[in-house]
Design a protein around this motif. Structure first.
Motif, PDB file in Angstrom:
ATOM      1  N   TYR A  61       7.424   2.932  -1.896  1.00 38.52           N
ATOM      2  CA  TYR A  61       8.064   2.943  -0.574  1.00 38.52           C
ATOM      3  C   TYR A  61       7.969   4.348   0.045  1.00 38.52           C
ATOM      4  CZ  TYR A  61      10.595  -1.592  -0.681  1.00 38.52           C
ATOM      5  OH  TYR A  61      10.936  -2.916  -0.670  1.00 38.52           O
ATOM      6  N   ALA A  62       8.274   5.355  -0.763  1.00 36.78           N
ATOM      7  CA  ALA A  62       8.294   6.726  -0.253  1.00 36.78           C
ATOM      8  C   ALA A  62       6.922   7.154   0.243  1.00 36.78           C
ATOM      9  CB  ALA A  62       8.799   7.676  -1.338  1.00 36.78           C
ATOM     10  N   TYR A  63       5.884   6.870  -0.539  1.00 43.76           N
ATOM     11  CA  TYR A  63       4.533   7.224  -0.113  1.00 43.76           C
ATOM     12  C   TYR A  63       4.148   6.486   1.172  1.00 43.76           C
ATOM     13  CZ  TYR A  63       2.964  10.046  -4.097  1.00 43.76           C
ATOM     14  OH  TYR A  63       2.789  11.053  -5.011  1.00 43.76           O
ATOM     15  N   SER A  64       4.557   5.236   1.292  1.00 43.09           N
ATOM     16  CA  SER A  64       4.239   4.456   2.496  1.00 43.09           C
ATOM     17  C   SER A  64       4.885   5.080   3.727  1.00 43.09           C
ATOM     18  CB  SER A  64       4.714   3.010   2.326  1.00 43.09           C
ATOM     19  OG  SER A  64       4.075   2.376   1.240  1.00 43.09           O
ATOM     20  N   ILE A  65       6.130   5.502   3.594  1.00 47.23           N
ATOM     21  CA  ILE A  65       6.836   6.142   4.715  1.00 47.23           C
ATOM     22  C   ILE A  65       6.185   7.470   5.066  1.00 47.23           C
ATOM     23  CG2 ILE A  65       9.008   7.253   5.371  1.00 47.23           C
ATOM     24  CD1 ILE A  65      10.434   5.033   3.726  1.00 47.23           C
ATOM     25  N   ILE A  66       5.884   8.271   4.057  1.00 43.62           N
ATOM     26  CA  ILE A  66       5.274   9.582   4.300  1.00 43.62           C
ATOM     27  C   ILE A  66       3.904   9.427   4.957  1.00 43.62           C
ATOM     28  CG2 ILE A  66       4.284  11.603   3.160  1.00 43.62           C
ATOM     29  CD1 ILE A  66       6.611  11.389   1.127  1.00 43.62           C
ATOM     30  N   ASP A  67       3.099   8.476   4.474  1.00 46.74           N
ATOM     31  CA  ASP A  67       1.784   8.237   5.072  1.00 46.74           C
ATOM     32  C   ASP A  67       1.912   7.867   6.541  1.00 46.74           C
ATOM     33  OD1 ASP A  67       0.427   8.799   2.780  1.00 46.74           O
ATOM     34  OD2 ASP A  67      -0.185   6.738   2.343  1.00 46.74           O
ATOM     35  N   PHE A  68       2.867   6.990   6.848  1.00 56.02           N
ATOM     36  CA  PHE A  68       3.034   6.572   8.238  1.00 56.02           C
ATOM     37  C   PHE A  68       3.470   7.735   9.115  1.00 56.02           C
ATOM     38  CE2 PHE A  68       5.772   5.140  11.715  1.00 56.02           C
ATOM     39  CZ  PHE A  68       4.884   4.307  12.392  1.00 56.02           C
ATOM     40  N   ILE A 207       4.473  -1.783   1.847  1.00 57.88           N
ATOM     41  CA  ILE A 207       3.735  -1.085   0.797  1.00 57.88           C
ATOM     42  C   ILE A 207       2.360  -1.723   0.656  1.00 57.88           C
ATOM     43  CG2 ILE A 207       3.649  -0.469  -1.636  1.00 57.88           C
ATOM     44  CD1 ILE A 207       6.701  -0.618  -1.711  1.00 57.88           C
ATOM     45  N   VAL A 208       2.353  -3.043   0.508  1.00 58.04           N
ATOM     46  CA  VAL A 208       1.094  -3.779   0.358  1.00 58.04           C
ATOM     47  C   VAL A 208       1.127  -5.026   1.232  1.00 58.04           C
ATOM     48  CG1 VAL A 208       0.544  -2.963  -1.969  1.00 58.04           C
ATOM     49  CG2 VAL A 208       1.994  -4.981  -1.676  1.00 58.04           C
TER      50      VAL A 208
END
Length: 240
Positions: A61-68, A207-208
């Motif tokens: 979740y954290a990586y998805s938010i940071i990427d966005f 996420i996916v």
């Protein structure tokens, strides 16, 4: 042929899907959903109950938010509170705030979490919100999936009633299928996620997606599971 190659996805997505498969969070078979559809796969985020699995999903979740936030040019660029609707959203919100702080402390060390009680408390601090107050805050909702959108609209109603401002939603899996009860016309083939995006004008991240899962199975999955999954996607794929 290049067209048959599985699409490349970030490592954190692949690792997340592998965690789901190894822990039977994601399983294949015949599952009758609440909508009445018979799905060839089932996703049960409630099984992320060990320390390692909770770390896996919260990190994803954290990586998805940071990427966005790193790649989008559209406001808002930040938010104040991660809101987890009771009950599944509660541990997801808490763990993801911790994961975001670990990955980017300068940006997220002041980020708060919040969740609702199913029944408002009438003594002590009273109220229906636990954690950060929502009034005047920019809020992102975190949950596992959006199927019909009913629970998500309830969560949005809570945030609005508390004076918060919804700025985004994130879920673990985008099933990419049109809403239950929709017709066969092109105008009726929208997804619940698409409906939330249009109605509230906020980004809805995942996420996916179902496409990510298909890509993973093309690389190393069971051929029978892959064919059933592709057939389900073709039958129920949303237009948004």
């Amino acid at each position: 042929m290049a067209s048959s190659d599985p699409p490349e996805i970030p490592d954190y997505k692949t690792e997340f899907l592998q965690s789901c498969l190894s822990a039977n969070v994601l399983t294949f078979g015949n599952f009758t959903l609440k909508s009445g559809r018979v799905s060839p796969y089932f996703f049960n985020a409630g099984l992320f109950h060990t320390g390692s699995l909770l770390r896996s999903i919260s990190t994803a979740y954290a990586y998805s938010i940071i990427d966005f936030l790193s790649n989008t040019q559209s406001p808002p660029q930040d938010f104040d509170v991660l809101f987890g609707p009771a009950y599944k959203g509660i541990p997801l919100a808490c763990a993801t705030v911790s994961a975001l702080t670990a990955l980017a402390p300068a940006r997220f060390s002041s980020l708060s979490y919040s969740f609702n009680r199913k029944e408002a408390k009438t003594h002590g601090e009273a109220g229906s919100i636990v954690g950060a107050p929502l009034r005047g805050k920019r809020v992102v909702i975190i949950d596992d999936v959006i199927t019909a959108g009913t629970a998500m609209r309830e969560a949005i109603g809570i945030i609005e009633a508390e004076g918060g401002v919804l700025v985004g939603v994130i879920v673990a899996l985008d099933r990419m299928e049109r809403m239950p009860g929709s017709g066969d016309g092109a105008a009726d083939r929208g997804s619940a996620i698409g409906e939330i995006r249009k109605r509230y004008g906020v980004p809805v991240l995942s996420i996916v997606t179902l496409d990510d899962l298909v890509g993973l199975l093309r690389g190393k999955g069971d051929e029978g599971d892959l064919k059933r999954l592709e057939g389900y996607r073709e039958k129920w794929l949303a237009t948004d």
